[in-house]
Design an enzyme around this catalytic site. Structure first.
Site, PDB file in Angstrom:
ATOM      1  N   GLY A   1     -25.565  26.454 -66.754  1.00  0.00           N
ATOM      2  CA  GLY A   1     -26.641  26.681 -65.792  1.00  0.00           C
ATOM      3  C   GLY A   1     -26.075  26.851 -64.407  1.00  0.00           C
ATOM      4  O   GLY A   1     -24.893  26.570 -64.166  1.00  0.00           O
TER       5      GLY A   1
ATOM      6  N   PRO B   1     -25.057  26.410 -60.410  1.00  0.00           N
ATOM      7  CA  PRO B   1     -24.517  25.224 -59.742  1.00  0.00           C
ATOM      8  C   PRO B   1     -25.642  24.366 -59.160  1.00  0.00           C
ATOM      9  O   PRO B   1     -26.659  24.891 -58.727  1.00  0.00           O
ATOM     10  CB  PRO B   1     -23.664  25.807 -58.597  1.00  0.00           C
ATOM     11  CG  PRO B   1     -23.507  27.249 -58.887  1.00  0.00           C
ATOM     12  CD  PRO B   1     -24.585  27.663 -59.824  1.00  0.00           C
ATOM     13  N   GLY B   2     -25.427  23.066 -59.198  1.00  0.00           N
ATOM     14  CA  GLY B   2     -26.372  22.144 -58.553  1.00  0.00           C
ATOM     15  C   GLY B   2     -27.588  21.802 -59.384  1.00  0.00           C
ATOM     16  O   GLY B   2     -28.503  21.124 -58.909  1.00  0.00           O
ATOM     17  N   THR B   3     -27.627  22.230 -60.643  1.00  0.00           N
ATOM     18  CA  THR B   3     -28.817  21.945 -61.449  1.00  0.00           C
ATOM     19  C   THR B   3     -28.720  20.580 -62.140  1.00  0.00           C
ATOM     20  O   THR B   3     -29.639  20.191 -62.856  1.00  0.00           O
ATOM     21  CB  THR B   3     -29.052  23.039 -62.507  1.00  0.00           C
ATOM     22  OG1 THR B   3     -27.794  23.402 -63.063  1.00  0.00           O
ATOM     23  CG2 THR B   3     -29.714  24.256 -61.918  1.00  0.00           C
ATOM     24  N   GLY B   4     -27.600  19.903 -61.947  1.00  0.00           N
ATOM     25  CA  GLY B   4     -27.515  18.534 -62.465  1.00  0.00           C
ATOM     26  C   GLY B   4     -26.707  18.386 -63.740  1.00  0.00           C
ATOM     27  O   GLY B   4     -26.901  17.423 -64.485  1.00  0.00           O
TER      28      GLY B   4
ATOM     29  N   THR C   1     -23.378  17.796 -64.108  1.00  0.00           N
ATOM     30  CA  THR C   1     -22.481  16.636 -64.023  1.00  0.00           C
ATOM     31  C   THR C   1     -23.291  15.349 -64.109  1.00  0.00           C
ATOM     32  O   THR C   1     -22.926  14.405 -64.826  1.00  0.00           O
ATOM     33  CB  THR C   1     -21.704  16.672 -62.697  1.00  0.00           C
ATOM     34  OG1 THR C   1     -21.169  17.976 -62.535  1.00  0.00           O
ATOM     35  CG2 THR C   1     -20.600  15.660 -62.658  1.00  0.00           C
TER      36      THR C   1
ATOM     37  N   GLU D   1     -42.727  41.056 -37.052  1.00  0.00           N
ATOM     38  CA  GLU D   1     -43.159  39.924 -37.890  1.00  0.00           C
ATOM     39  C   GLU D   1     -44.662  39.969 -38.142  1.00  0.00           C
ATOM     40  O   GLU D   1     -45.120  39.691 -39.252  1.00  0.00           O
ATOM     41  CB  GLU D   1     -42.761  38.582 -37.251  1.00  0.00           C
ATOM     42  CG  GLU D   1     -41.262  38.371 -37.071  1.00  0.00           C
ATOM     43  CD  GLU D   1     -40.454  38.588 -38.346  1.00  0.00           C
ATOM     44  OE1 GLU D   1     -40.983  38.350 -39.449  1.00  0.00           O
ATOM     45  OE2 GLU D   1     -39.294  39.036 -38.243  1.00  0.00           O
TER      46      GLU D   1
ATOM     47  N   HIS E   1     -45.350  42.327 -40.997  1.00  0.00           N
ATOM     48  CA  HIS E   1     -45.129  41.717 -42.320  1.00  0.00           C
ATOM     49  C   HIS E   1     -46.335  40.857 -42.705  1.00  0.00           C
ATOM     50  O   HIS E   1     -46.844  40.933 -43.815  1.00  0.00           O
ATOM     51  CB  HIS E   1     -43.916  40.785 -42.290  1.00  0.00           C
ATOM     52  CG  HIS E   1     -42.589  41.485 -42.280  1.00  0.00           C
ATOM     53  ND1 HIS E   1     -42.274  42.499 -43.134  1.00  0.00           N
ATOM     54  CD2 HIS E   1     -41.472  41.279 -41.531  1.00  0.00           C
ATOM     55  CE1 HIS E   1     -41.025  42.895 -42.903  1.00  0.00           C
ATOM     56  NE2 HIS E   1     -40.519  42.169 -41.927  1.00  0.00           N
TER      57      HIS E   1
ATOM     58  N   ASP F   1     -34.683  44.156 -44.447  1.00  0.00           N
ATOM     59  CA  ASP F   1     -35.889  44.487 -45.222  1.00  0.00           C
ATOM     60  C   ASP F   1     -35.631  45.706 -46.095  1.00  0.00           C
ATOM     61  O   ASP F   1     -36.023  45.745 -47.267  1.00  0.00           O
ATOM     62  CB  ASP F   1     -37.060  44.833 -44.286  1.00  0.00           C
ATOM     63  CG  ASP F   1     -37.426  43.671 -43.388  1.00  0.00           C
ATOM     64  OD1 ASP F   1     -37.126  42.533 -43.775  1.00  0.00           O
ATOM     65  OD2 ASP F   1     -37.999  43.906 -42.305  1.00  0.00           O
TER      66      ASP F   1
END
Ligand code: ADP
Length: 622
Positions: free
Chosen positions: A190, A192-195, A197, A414, A417, A489
């Protein structure tokens, strides 16, 4: 042994090269050798100038500079003859034997030194390897270092799959009794950082077993064979502590696809390490209750041999959490800090779609830092909002000097948008509009989806492109000019359009065909077109252009219709710089939006607005 063999090999190669060098020098500089008879003939018939005695050799030198050497049987007799002929006689000590002995001695010393250094290096590496395994060991009774399933949220399917591993580690006999073969390896894959470890540690924590924590890069060493020997040592050590978990993070560092016939030493080292790992995993018996967990965010590059049954035959996919998952993760990390009472984690989870567990942990920490910096003793919603903006867009660059003209163009950009986003029914609601530069962006119009989306419709994607076009369209309508502000954009719009045509079969002309390979990521991913004929390529280009042009035209039409609102919104933005969702809604409500939409030009100005009580100015100026 590998180090010794390698060093001896280098040593002998060096010796051979030295020998070749000396040989060629000798060929150039060594004196010609003649027989004694030839020498005597020359002595009798030629004009010799000098004779030098070196041991039992003599070097003869002619008046014309010619030199040669020979060996003499009886020096004394020769000397008297030379004296008779009045030839100059010199004597030199013969040092060749001494030089030869010295070189031989140095050579032997160097050889011995090479062997000693290599053996001591090998010993040191072995000692390091032994330490290597124990240094990375976390024992179950080490307290804080291990976590449990309670510390992991947002990935219930993964927890369910790993529950079986926990059961096996806790109670191996239950499995062996009925002859079930133990699960050997689980691959956690998965982003990085999804848990991943965290999950591996939680499995060890739940099962209450020792946990060896390695990273793929620990095995990639300069010396060929070191990685492989580390793998062997680790498993030797792990067997003494079974039941236990061996975790290898970033396994792709060693488990990458092996190239056939590659000989580069890096490749060699990696494949030796991988082979050692495979051999070790194959070598477990069912009595060895060792489970190998490995994590990767590049499953596509892993060697297929790793996934064979009996190795990492189980793969657990770990994806970024959904809304509910984000809320739970925020609760876990929020419990470690001091939150304002009644803070709604669901509302915060809504603000951060797509955030991974690690990003959510970081969000809580950033919010805590913000609160502490402002001297608060509790973290509130505003801190989370600021922390999120900081993570997503970088630090506010309030000191940045922007000319008044550029600010006006930015405000219209802005506002463009935002108005388009509000006008299209499929678009996500507006969360925030700002013209304060942050990170690399000068301004931002943020939208937040109400629900997490797992698939995107044609209308939704088309509306995204139109919203992206809204900035450029507003600038053109208001100032009849184009600025570089629309660069980002345009890149995003083109990528979405290309994906729609090439990857998602959303064009009637091209039809339901995949014309590009699916690179990682979603919107904004790199699209790589497949091989195709020039004609197809041309039709793809023309379909992409058609889609972009139509979206731009739609943006222009909407903004022309709502030009008065565009002007109002831009003016207010120039004044207050940032508007949130509620403020934006008030502006829309109190400025006769419906009438504007119907093409009726409102004539009053904001400050004279009859709905002054709810007017954004009065609200913001309070
Ligand atoms: P990965 O190994 O997938 O790169 P990590 O396990 O190293 O990610 O995650 C880093 C940190 O992020 C963890 O220590 C934890 O604080 C937090 N985290 C990540 N996923 C979760 C989750 N599902 N639940 C709770 N915290 C999480």
């Amino acid at each position: 042994m590998a180090i010794l063999v390698r060093n001896l090999f280098i040593f002998f190669i060096f010796t051979i090269l030295l020998g070749i060098g000396y040989g060629s020098w000798q060929l150039e500089h060594k004196l010609r050798t003649v027989t004694y008879s030839e020498f005597r003939y020359c002595l009798a018939n030629h004009d010799l100038k000098a004779i030098t005695f070196i041991g039992n050799r003599v070097v003869a030198q002619h008046a014309d500079g010619d030199k040669y050497e020979t060996t003499v049987p009886n020096a004394e007799k020769l000397i008297s003859q030379l004296q008779e002929k009045n030839i100059q006689i010199n004597f030199k000590k013969d040092r060749s034997e001494l030089i030869f002995k010295t070189i031989a001695l140095i050579y032997v010393i160097l050889l011995v030194l090479t062997v000693i250094i290599s053996l001591s290096k090998k010993k040191r590496l072995e000692e390091e390897d032994n330490k290597f395994a124990t240094e990375k060991l976390i024992l179950p009774d080490s307290g804080t270092s291990l976590v449990t399933f309670d510390d992991v949220a947002g990935i219930p399917e993964a927890l369910e799959e790993l529950q079986e591993i926990v059961n096996f580690l806790k109670n191996p006999s239950q499995y062996s009794q009925i002859g079930a073969v133990s699960p050997k390896g689980v691959l956690l894959q998965g982003p990085p950082g999804t848990g991943k470890t965290l999950l591996a540690r939680a499995v060890a924590g739940e099962a209450n077993v020792p946990f060896y924590n390695f990273s793929g890069s620990d095995f990639v060493e300069m010396f060929v064979g070191v990685g492989a020997s580390r793998v062997r040592d680790i498993f030797k050590e792990a067997k003494t502590r079974a039941p236990c978990i061996v975790f290898i993070d970033e396994i792709d560092a060693v488990g990458g696809r092996r190239a056939g016939g590659a000989t580069a030493s890096g490749q060699d080292e990696r494949s030796q390490t991988l082979n050692a790992l495979l051999v070790e995993m194959d070598g477990f018996s069912s009595s060895d209750t060792i489970v190998v967990l490995a994590a990767t965010n590049r499953p596509d590059i892993l060697d297929p041999a790793l996934r064979r049954p009996g190795r990492f035959d189980r793969q657990v996919n770990i994806l970024p959490p959904d809304l509910k998952g984000r809320e739970k993760i925020l609760e876990i990390h929020g419990a470690k800090v001091s939150l304002s009472p009644g803070l709604d984690m669901n509302k915060i989870a809504h603000m951060v779609p797509g955030f991974t567990g690690a990003e959510l942990a970081n969000l809580v920490n950033e919010a805590a830092l913000m609160a502490a910096r402002d001297g608060k003793n509790k973290i509130d919603y505003e801190d989370f909002e600021h922390a999120r903006d900081r993570i997503l867009m970088g630090v506010e660059r309030k000191g940045m000097i922007i000319s008044e003209d550029d600010r006006r163009a930015l405000a219209f950009h802005e506002a463009g948008h935002a108005i388009i986003a509000k006008s299209l029914p499929e678009a996500d609601p507006i969360h925030k509009i700002t013209i304060i530069p942050r990170g690399r962006a000068l301004g931002q119009t943020q939208q937040l989806s109400v629900t997490d989306r797992s698939s995107y419709s044609y209308n939704y994607l088309k509306s995204r492109i139109t919203i992206l076009m809204g900035g450029r369209a507003a600038e053109e309508i208001a100032f009849q000019q184009r600025t570089t502000g629309a660069q980002g954009d345009l890149v995003q719009a083109t990528e979405i359009a290309t994906n729609m045509i090439c990857k998602w079969g959303m064009s009637d002309v091209i039809g339901p065909q995949a014309m590009a390979i699916d690179d990682s990521g979603f919107l904004g991913a790199n699209v790589q077109r497949l091989e195709m004929s020039d004609k197809t390529s041309e039709s793809i280009d023309s379909e992409i252009k058609k889609l972009l042009d139509a979206s731009y035209d739609e943006a222009v039409t909407i903004l022309k219709q709502k030009f008065y609102l565009l002007k109002q919104l831009a003016t207010i933005l120039l004044d207050v710089e940032t508007l949130d969702e509620e403020e934006f809604e008030i502006i829309l409500a109190c400025h006769f939006t419906e009438k504007i939409a119907a093409g009726i030009q409102a004539t009053h100005q904001c400050r004279e607005c009859p709905a002054a009580d709810t007017c954004i100015h009065s609200k913001l100026k309070k």
